[in-house]
Design a protein around this motif. Sequence first.
Motif, PDB file in Angstrom:
ATOM      1  N   UNK A 134       0.800  -1.221   0.000  1.00 28.71           N
ATOM      2  CA  UNK A 134       0.000   0.000   0.000  1.00 28.71           C
ATOM      3  C   UNK A 134       0.837   1.277   0.000  1.00 28.71           C
ATOM      4  N   UNK A 135       2.167   1.142   0.077  1.00 26.53           N
ATOM      5  CA  UNK A 135       3.026   2.323   0.194  1.00 26.53           C
ATOM      6  C   UNK A 135       4.175   2.377  -0.805  1.00 26.53           C
ATOM      7  N   UNK A 136       4.515   1.247  -1.440  1.00 25.61           N
ATOM      8  CA  UNK A 136       5.681   1.188  -2.321  1.00 25.61           C
ATOM      9  C   UNK A 136       5.356   0.316  -3.525  1.00 25.61           C
ATOM     10  N   UNK A 137       4.912   0.952  -4.597  1.00 24.22           N
ATOM     11  CA  UNK A 137       4.430   0.191  -5.751  1.00 24.22           C
ATOM     12  C   UNK A 137       5.550  -0.397  -6.613  1.00 24.22           C
ATOM     13  N   UNK A 138       6.762   0.052  -6.373  1.00 23.15           N
ATOM     14  CA  UNK A 138       7.892  -0.379  -7.189  1.00 23.15           C
ATOM     15  C   UNK A 138       7.536  -0.255  -8.669  1.00 23.15           C
ATOM     16  N   UNK A 139       7.535  -1.343  -9.415  1.00 29.54           N
ATOM     17  CA  UNK A 139       7.243  -1.277 -10.852  1.00 29.54           C
ATOM     18  C   UNK A 139       5.768  -1.532 -11.155  1.00 29.54           C
ATOM     19  N   UNK A 140       4.935  -1.621 -10.130  1.00 28.52           N
ATOM     20  CA  UNK A 140       3.503  -1.830 -10.332  1.00 28.52           C
ATOM     21  C   UNK A 140       2.832  -0.488 -10.638  1.00 28.52           C
ATOM     22  N   UNK A 141       1.715  -0.503 -11.352  1.00 29.78           N
ATOM     23  CA  UNK A 141       1.062   0.772 -11.670  1.00 29.78           C
ATOM     24  C   UNK A 141       0.425   1.457 -10.455  1.00 29.78           C
ATOM     25  N   UNK A 142       0.074   0.684  -9.420  1.00 34.47           N
ATOM     26  CA  UNK A 142      -0.593   1.239  -8.244  1.00 34.47           C
ATOM     27  C   UNK A 142      -0.087   0.572  -6.976  1.00 34.47           C
ATOM     28  N   UNK A 143      -0.222   1.270  -5.873  1.00 34.52           N
ATOM     29  CA  UNK A 143      -0.087   0.658  -4.556  1.00 34.52           C
ATOM     30  C   UNK A 143      -1.396  -0.088  -4.302  1.00 34.52           C
ATOM     31  N   UNK A 144      -1.320  -1.220  -3.601  1.00 37.75           N
ATOM     32  CA  UNK A 144      -2.501  -2.075  -3.464  1.00 37.75           C
ATOM     33  C   UNK A 144      -2.599  -2.723  -2.089  1.00 37.75           C
ATOM     34  N   UNK A 145      -3.798  -3.247  -1.824  1.00 35.72           N
ATOM     35  CA  UNK A 145      -4.084  -4.094  -0.677  1.00 35.72           C
ATOM     36  C   UNK A 145      -5.273  -4.962  -1.077  1.00 35.72           C
ATOM     37  N   UNK A 146      -5.618  -5.937  -0.243  1.00 36.33           N
ATOM     38  CA  UNK A 146      -6.748  -6.822  -0.541  1.00 36.33           C
ATOM     39  C   UNK A 146      -7.724  -6.851   0.627  1.00 36.33           C
ATOM     40  N   UNK A 147      -8.974  -7.148   0.289  1.00 39.04           N
ATOM     41  CA  UNK A 147      -9.971  -7.493   1.291  1.00 39.04           C
ATOM     42  C   UNK A 147     -10.568  -8.834   0.897  1.00 39.04           C
ATOM     43  N   UNK A 148     -11.140  -9.528   1.870  1.00 38.51           N
ATOM     44  CA  UNK A 148     -11.738 -10.840   1.620  1.00 38.51           C
ATOM     45  C   UNK A 148     -12.723 -11.143   2.742  1.00 38.51           C
ATOM     46  N   UNK A 149     -13.463 -12.215   2.548  1.00 40.03           N
ATOM     47  CA  UNK A 149     -14.403 -12.691   3.555  1.00 40.03           C
ATOM     48  C   UNK A 149     -14.086 -14.145   3.858  1.00 40.03           C
ATOM     49  N   UNK A 150     -14.115 -14.490   5.139  1.00 36.94           N
ATOM     50  CA  UNK A 150     -13.964 -15.883   5.558  1.00 36.94           C
ATOM     51  C   UNK A 150     -15.268 -16.306   6.221  1.00 36.94           C
ATOM     52  N   UNK A 151     -15.834 -17.408   5.741  1.00 36.80           N
ATOM     53  CA  UNK A 151     -17.073 -17.935   6.325  1.00 36.80           C
ATOM     54  C   UNK A 151     -17.207 -19.402   5.970  1.00 36.80           C
ATOM     55  N   UNK A 152     -17.641 -20.191   6.932  1.00 37.12           N
ATOM     56  CA  UNK A 152     -17.928 -21.610   6.699  1.00 37.12           C
ATOM     57  C   UNK A 152     -16.781 -22.348   6.026  1.00 37.12           C
ATOM     58  N   UNK A 153     -15.550 -22.041   6.418  1.00 36.12           N
ATOM     59  CA  UNK A 153     -14.383 -22.742   5.890  1.00 36.12           C
ATOM     60  C   UNK A 153     -13.954 -22.325   4.499  1.00 36.12           C
ATOM     61  N   UNK A 154     -14.498 -21.204   3.998  1.00 33.43           N
ATOM     62  CA  UNK A 154     -14.183 -20.755   2.638  1.00 33.43           C
ATOM     63  C   UNK A 154     -13.750 -19.288   2.654  1.00 33.43           C
ATOM     64  N   UNK A 155     -12.698 -18.989   1.907  1.00 33.90           N
ATOM     65  CA  UNK A 155     -12.279 -17.612   1.670  1.00 33.90           C
ATOM     66  C   UNK A 155     -12.935 -17.179   0.366  1.00 33.90           C
ATOM     67  N   UNK A 156     -13.699 -16.097   0.420  1.00 33.51           N
ATOM     68  CA  UNK A 156     -14.392 -15.632  -0.781  1.00 33.51           C
ATOM     69  C   UNK A 156     -14.307 -14.114  -0.860  1.00 33.51           C
ATOM     70  N   UNK A 157     -14.808 -13.581  -1.966  1.00 31.35           N
ATOM     71  CA  UNK A 157     -14.856 -12.141  -2.142  1.00 31.35           C
ATOM     72  C   UNK A 157     -13.499 -11.476  -2.098  1.00 31.35           C
ATOM     73  N   UNK A 158     -12.460 -12.181  -2.514  1.00 33.82           N
ATOM     74  CA  UNK A 158     -11.123 -11.584  -2.510  1.00 33.82           C
ATOM     75  C   UNK A 158     -11.101 -10.468  -3.548  1.00 33.82           C
ATOM     76  N   UNK A 159     -10.737  -9.285  -3.076  1.00 31.06           N
ATOM     77  CA  UNK A 159     -10.729  -8.126  -3.969  1.00 31.06           C
ATOM     78  C   UNK A 159      -9.421  -7.363  -3.802  1.00 31.06           C
ATOM     79  N   UNK A 160      -8.793  -7.040  -4.930  1.00 30.76           N
ATOM     80  CA  UNK A 160      -7.584  -6.224  -4.945  1.00 30.76           C
ATOM     81  C   UNK A 160      -8.028  -4.773  -5.079  1.00 30.76           C
ATOM     82  N   UNK A 161      -7.539  -3.928  -4.172  1.00 34.94           N
ATOM     83  CA  UNK A 161      -7.890  -2.512  -4.191  1.00 34.94           C
ATOM     84  C   UNK A 161      -6.662  -1.690  -4.578  1.00 34.94           C
ATOM     85  N   UNK A 162      -6.886  -0.732  -5.470  1.00 31.95           N
ATOM     86  CA  UNK A 162      -5.837   0.199  -5.859  1.00 31.95           C
ATOM     87  C   UNK A 162      -5.958   1.452  -5.009  1.00 31.95           C
TER      88      UNK A 162
END
Length: 167
Positions: A134-162
């Motif tokens: 989220x602070x050092x994009x190096x050669x990437x076009x954007x700084x990023x982070x992810x969000x996700x949801x954990x429920x019933x033994x499954x990771x879902x809704x993984x989203x990359x945020x710019x």
Amino acid sequence: MRLLLLADTHVPTRARELPSQLWDEVDRADVVVHAGDWMDLALLDALEERSTRLVACWGNNDGPAVRERLPEVARATLEGVRLAVVHETGPSAGRDARMAEAYPHTDVLVFGHSHIPWDTTAPGGVRLLNPGSPTDRRRQPYCTYMTATAADGVMSGVELHRLPRSR
């Protein structure tokens, strides 16, 4: 359970602080996951204080003070999802198979180091996630982070945020 995935924050060397958008995400998250390269105890202290729960490891750029407080590999079971967090996974070539073998009792492996976002599923079903930085994009076009949801033994809704590019 809402998750915020971070890595390679490099505060205060690459940025003086985390972007305000990220602090808003910390406030919304049930669990903050950080895959190392903190650089300083101040951010670790702040995230521990502000997070509902923090699952984190140290990175290659973290010194003795951070390493005394965090493991090399952090593990947690979140809503039935077996999570491991590590900073380095080696070269991208062969990573999926190598990590599936190294973390056989893991559903999701969050890692950092490259600053390159990554989302794949290895043979055997281990999902590998790198949220970038989220602070050092190096050669990437954007700084990023992810969000996700954990429920019933499954990771879902993984989203990359710019994050907006700083001027």
